[in-house]
Design a protein around this motif. Structure first.
Motif, PDB file in Angstrom:
ATOM      1  N   TYR A  32       0.813  -1.317   0.110  1.00 24.24           N
ATOM      2  CA  TYR A  32      -0.137   0.123  -0.020  1.00 24.24           C
ATOM      3  C   TYR A  32       0.884   1.250   0.011  1.00 24.24           C
ATOM      4  O   TYR A  32       2.089   1.149   0.226  1.00 24.24           O
ATOM      5  CB  TYR A  32      -0.776   0.083   1.198  1.00 24.24           C
ATOM      6  N   CYS A  33       0.261   2.386  -0.108  1.00 25.96           N
ATOM      7  CA  CYS A  33       0.846   3.699  -0.357  1.00 25.96           C
ATOM      8  C   CYS A  33       0.839   4.308   0.899  1.00 25.96           C
ATOM      9  O   CYS A  33      -0.355   4.434   1.507  1.00 25.96           O
ATOM     10  CB  CYS A  33       0.450   4.672  -1.509  1.00 25.96           C
ATOM     11  N   CYS A  34       1.785   4.891   1.661  1.00 26.76           N
ATOM     12  CA  CYS A  34       1.521   5.481   2.738  1.00 26.76           C
ATOM     13  C   CYS A  34       1.451   6.938   2.610  1.00 26.76           C
ATOM     14  O   CYS A  34       1.370   7.863   3.797  1.00 26.76           O
ATOM     15  CB  CYS A  34       3.181   5.289   3.599  1.00 26.76           C
ATOM     16  N   GLU A  35       1.579   7.586   1.492  1.00 29.03           N
ATOM     17  CA  GLU A  35       1.342   9.115   1.153  1.00 29.03           C
ATOM     18  C   GLU A  35       2.394   9.996   1.964  1.00 29.03           C
ATOM     19  O   GLU A  35       1.946  11.008   2.162  1.00 29.03           O
ATOM     20  CB  GLU A  35      -0.231   9.295   1.480  1.00 29.03           C
ATOM     21  N   SER A  36       3.521   9.585   1.804  1.00 26.21           N
ATOM     22  CA  SER A  36       4.431  10.304   2.510  1.00 26.21           C
ATOM     23  C   SER A  36       5.473  10.892   1.452  1.00 26.21           C
ATOM     24  O   SER A  36       6.370  11.571   1.736  1.00 26.21           O
ATOM     25  CB  SER A  36       5.602   9.289   3.419  1.00 26.21           C
TER      26      SER A  36
END
Length: 55
Positions: A32-36
């Motif tokens: 998943y993408c951690c959006e950091s």
């Protein structure tokens, strides 16, 4: 709760400043993408627009 992903060879490297930089291999294994705004994000997250590029 998010699952624990063990760190293996090739999952990260150390920057000249001594930080751990996770590779695309690790991000894909995590799932998943951690959006950091990670440098090697395979999900295409753009921190400037807070969007994930759709394929």
């Amino acid at each position: 709760m998010k699952k624990f992903v063990p760190i293996e060879d090739g999952d990260y490297y150390l920057t000249p400043e001594g930080y751990r930089c996770f590779t695309e291999q690790y991000h894909l294994k995590r799932g998943y993408c951690c959006e950091s705004g990670c440098k090697h994000c395979p999900y295409g997250f753009d921190k400037k627009t807070n969007t994930i590029k759709k394929n």
